[in-house]
Design an enzyme around this catalytic site. Structure first.
Site, PDB file in Angstrom:
ATOM      1  N   HIS A  29      -5.928  31.221  22.759  1.00 14.65           N
ATOM      2  CA  HIS A  29      -4.642  31.622  23.348  1.00 14.65           C
ATOM      3  C   HIS A  29      -3.554  31.667  22.274  1.00 14.65           C
ATOM      4  O   HIS A  29      -3.735  31.135  21.168  1.00 14.65           O
ATOM      5  CB  HIS A  29      -4.231  30.659  24.469  1.00 14.65           C
ATOM      6  N   LYS A  41       1.277  28.308  23.753  1.00 20.29           N
ATOM      7  CA  LYS A  41       0.632  27.564  24.844  1.00 20.29           C
ATOM      8  C   LYS A  41       0.603  26.076  24.496  1.00 20.29           C
ATOM      9  O   LYS A  41       0.189  25.696  23.406  1.00 20.29           O
ATOM     10  CB  LYS A  41      -0.785  28.100  25.068  1.00 20.29           C
TER      11      LYS A  41
END
Ligand SMILES: NC(=O)c1ccc[n+]([C@@H]2O[C@H](COP(=O)([O-])OP(=O)(O)OC[C@H]3O[C@@H](n4cnc5c(N)ncnc54)[C@H](O)[C@@H]3O)[C@@H](O)[C@H]2O)c1
Length: 254
Positions: A144, A148
């Protein structure tokens, strides 16, 4: 035509959802709800700051807002006898119980990941785990963007939970191998997180056997796909009886 109320309509996903529905012929938005509502109207539908103020006739509520909105949504849906598609993440165990309880009275679709591709990856991985048995080591890699904060991703855990539900041996999740110098045990599922740049979301399930490797992977190109999955779920739920539904009901693997 499925008539939809969007809960969290002023947020990132709510806005994407409204634009996706505007392009569809089988669905329409009849109202929006957002506690931060700064306008009374958005792209042709009325917006309220409280779900109890919505008096439009609707078939389904799609929620991408906050866990705090759950109680009001369930009360409203039960009162009006309409379906819910709950996409918000992070519900407590008590809240998940209240969702299951409400599903005795109304149809509820609940999934922590609304991507049809991820849910198909889960079904395919479960099938692979059943066929390959304990001879293949299972590892999950998720990637990701660098903003995040949580790791591993909720989706990686959703995949691991699905795999452990079909394995014949108790499963142990391993997130870090650098502290212990020992060989990998068959019951382990290794879960690894990579963070960098603007990666939207990538998930890879590896089945490693003797001299063969099976990899099932999914790559998300934008958050739009979650909105598309939510609208498809809303249309699917339009004529359903009370009960708890998820993506596996929409993906017929038989
Ligand atoms: N299931 C999935 O596939 C999936 C995909 C993407 C996002 N999500 C989840 O959806 C949720 C929303 O994501 P986002 O990126 O749009 O967030 P966001 O912060 O951009 O938007 C949330 C919106 O909800 C509103 N809101 C907050 N509390 C509310 C309440 N009590 N009643 C009504 N509105 C309220 C906020 O004012 C905001 O406009 C998050 O929980 C996120 O994790 C789930």
């Amino acid at each position: 035509m499925t008539k939809i109320i969007i809960s969290g309509c002023c947020g990132h996903m709510g806005k994407v959802l409204a634009s996706i529905i505007a392009e569809r012929k089988d669905a329409t938005v009849v109202g929006g709800v957002d506690i931060a509502a700064v306008c009374n109207e958005m792209s042709g539908f009325p917006v309220y700051n409280d779900i109890d103020k919505v008096d439009a006739e609707a078939d389904v509520i799609i929620d991408f807002s906050s866990t705090k909105a759950l109680e009001g949504i369930l009360d409203y849906a039960i009162k009006k006898n309409i379906a819910c598609v709950l996409c918000t993440t992070g519900y407590s165990d008590e809240q998940v119980s209240s969702i299951k309880q409400a599903a005795n009275q109304i149809p509820i679709f609940y999934s922590r990941n609304m991507s049809i591709g991820i849910n198909l990856l889960i079904e395919l991985s479960k099938k692979a785990a059943k066929i390959l048995g304990n001879e293949f080591d299972v590892e999950i890699i998720e990637k990701h963007h660098n903003q995040k904060v949580d790791a591993p991703s909720g989706t990686a855990l959703m995949i691991a939970d699905a795999l452990s539900s079909v394995r014949s041996i108790p499963t142990e999740y391993v997130y870090d191998r650098h502290l212990k110098r020992q060989k990998r045990k068959p019951q382990e599922i290794g879960i690894h997180s990579i963070r960098g740049g603007t990666i939207v979301g990538e998930h890879e399930v590896i089945f490693a056997g003797r001299q063969e490797l099976l990899t099932i992977s999914h790559s998300a190109q934008s958050k739009e796909l979650f909105a598309v999955g939510a609208v498809n779920a809303a249309v699917y739920m339009n004529d359903k009886k009370a009960g708890l539904y998820d993506m596996s009901n929409m993906i017929d693997m038989e």
